[in-house]
Structures are given as C-alpha cells and as structure tokens.
Write an enzyme that holds these catalytic residues in place. Sequence first.
Site, PDB file in Angstrom:
ATOM      1  CB  CYS A   1     -22.011  -8.803  -4.078  1.00  0.00           C
ATOM      2  SG  CYS A   1     -20.416  -8.328  -3.377  1.00  0.00           S
TER       3      CYS A   1
ATOM      4  CB  CYS B   1     -20.004  -7.409   4.237  1.00  0.00           C
ATOM      5  SG  CYS B   1     -19.821  -8.711   2.988  1.00  0.00           S
TER       6      CYS B   1
ATOM      7  CB  CYS C   1     -26.244  -8.282  -0.627  1.00  0.00           C
ATOM      8  SG  CYS C   1     -25.825  -7.489   0.945  1.00  0.00           S
TER       9      CYS C   1
ATOM     10  CB  CYS D   1     -15.815   4.877   8.300  1.00  0.00           C
ATOM     11  SG  CYS D   1     -17.572   4.427   8.270  1.00  0.00           S
TER      12      CYS D   1
ATOM     13  CG  ASP E   1      -2.027   1.070   1.118  1.00  0.00           C
ATOM     14  OD1 ASP E   1      -2.462   1.385   0.005  1.00  0.00           O
ATOM     15  OD2 ASP E   1      -2.416   1.598   2.163  1.00  0.00           O
TER      16      ASP E   1
ATOM     17  CB  CYS F   1     -21.409  -2.362   1.567  1.00  0.00           C
ATOM     18  SG  CYS F   1     -21.590  -2.780  -0.184  1.00  0.00           S
TER      19      CYS F   1
END
Length: 343
Positions: free
Chosen positions: A186, A246, A189, A239, A132, A192
């Site tokens: 997913c 999920c 749904c 956050c 990262d 999120c």
Amino acid sequence: MEDIKQTITELALDMGFDAIGFCKAETSDQHKKDLVEFNARGLYGTMEWMQTTQARRADPQVLWGDAKSVIVLGMNYGPDYDPMALLENPDHGVISCYAQNRDYHDTVKKRLKRLAREMVARWEGELKVFVDTAPVMEKPLAAQTGLGWQGKHTCVVSRDFGSWLFLGEIYTTLELEADPPHKDHCGNCSNCLDMCPTGAFLEDGKIDARKCISYLTIEYEGVIAPELAAQMGNRIYGCDDCLAVCPWTKFTKATQEKDYKPRAEFIAPQLEKLIDLDEQGFREFFRASPVKRIKRHRFIRNVLIAIANQKRVDLSKKIIKLQDDEHPVIAQTAKWALQVLKG
C-alpha cells in the site's frame, strides 16, 4: 508435504478457484489484539456475533482444536465496468458488484465441498469448510497465506485481482507447509481512506462499521441516522468505493465466472421501479440474489434514501404512500425523505 500442496493447488485451479494459499491454523497476536480492541470499542454496531464469537474467531484452535493447517481459496469477481460510474446518477440505484448476480456463498461453498471430497479421497485426515458463515478471521488468514495483504481499507489486496476476491477456507488436520506472507504494497497511498463517503475509517486498517455504507445498507435493521443517510448517495446495497479507487485494481482482470457476471437488471436498476416493489415483487426480483437476505423493509429504506439524496421530487407521490407502510422503518424513512425533498 510439498507434493500434497501442489496437488491441492492444481485441483483447486482446475475447479475454478483463482488463488490459493496455505498457512498454519493460527493467527498472530496482533490480529487477536485488533479484534479484541474492535469489540471493546463497540465498532461492530449491531453485529453482536463479533463479540459473542470472539474467542473462536480469534483462534482457529478454539474453533476446531484438531486443525493443523488452513487453506485459503479465492475467486475473482472483478467487474468489467467502472463500479463508480453511476454514483450520484439521479435515475439509478447502485448495487455492489459482488451482489449483481447469484449469492457467492453458494458458488464458493459448492467448489469448496468438491475440493474437500477430493482431499478426503486422496489423503487421511479430517477437514471443515467455511465461507463467511462461521467465526473465521478470513482476511488475516488470507494475508498469512500470501494470497495478498490486508490493505488500509481492511480488505485483502491481491497483486493479480485487486480487492475483487471472494474468500473461502478449508481447515484440515493435514500438516501442510505454510506459504510466506505477502509484503504490504500500500505504501503511502490513502485513496481508500480518503474516498469513504461517511468517513468510516479511523486510521490505517481500522474501521468503524457503524459508519460504513455496506454495514448501514445490509446489516443495520433500523432507521439510518439523517447525517449518515445524507452521505449515502444512491448506494442501495453495499459500497465499492474503497475497493474501486485502489491503484491495484488497474492490474485486475474481469471475472469469467458466470455466477459473478452481472445481471443486466442489476447493473443500473431504476429507482422509480424499485420503489414500487411489494413483498412478492421484491422476492421475485431478487431471487437467488444476496440482496434478498436484507428483506424488503431494509431495501426500500435504502431506495428511499437514494431518492431523497438524488432530489427525485417527481417520485413524491410514491413516497407519500409509503408513509403508511406496515413496517415502521419504511414509514419513518419515507417521512424523512419527504422532508428532504420539500426542504
């Protein structure tokens, strides 16, 4: 090359990694297109590096032309508590799960370097490791390796670890057989997307970082717009909402890595004490923590917003003093917080 893959996998798991996958050193045309669109629309906010590193980020071959394969590794940081339990609590601030102990970059990079040394000793070839801190599209690459799939919240979702995975990559000149990508699970749904306090999601898999609370509390340097600040609740660093809601989180296991287990003082820090942190106190309290990188002015700004949102009128005297803080971001946010409490 399958025997090499198996050996690398065994080495990685023995070293404490929880997941591993392999892919070619390339990204799909769709992922490149999505990155270009994200930058063209200015959705990165003040994260200019998303624009300036676009070419290298979009294509591993541009970042390093000799790369043939990418190994993506994951470490589970799943919490053993409900990360949303303290939201809106008037006494406490909420720090994202990933930041409740040591900086994960250090832990992951040490493991990556250890694995890299083993690889160099066993097989001819060169490699580079990333955590990262370089222009790498780690989430699309992780999805290509079958580590998981990129969910509607843009993060990687694993059937075994939900979205609680730290990612690291090894670019290598070894030609390793790619793993099949994971199917998207997913479905219909939209938990999120619906949960985001600031409505940062534009559509499935697309986010306006300028509205994201993680961006606002961590990356953004300035005074946060009142209409966004009012939606932040008591989130003072990051956050977890879109990750925590999920459905796949119910299958996850709490991390066993000591560096990721939360420090007691970070689970439910008291706003009353946090607002008193001076420069030295901030540095000492968040020593070795990723929170330290945002510096005191951004952190106190976030705490002031939490106090205002939680209607902590009893802390007004402390806020009054901060109106004269030498940093303009703190001073301006303190004035706004007082107006909210008076209103």
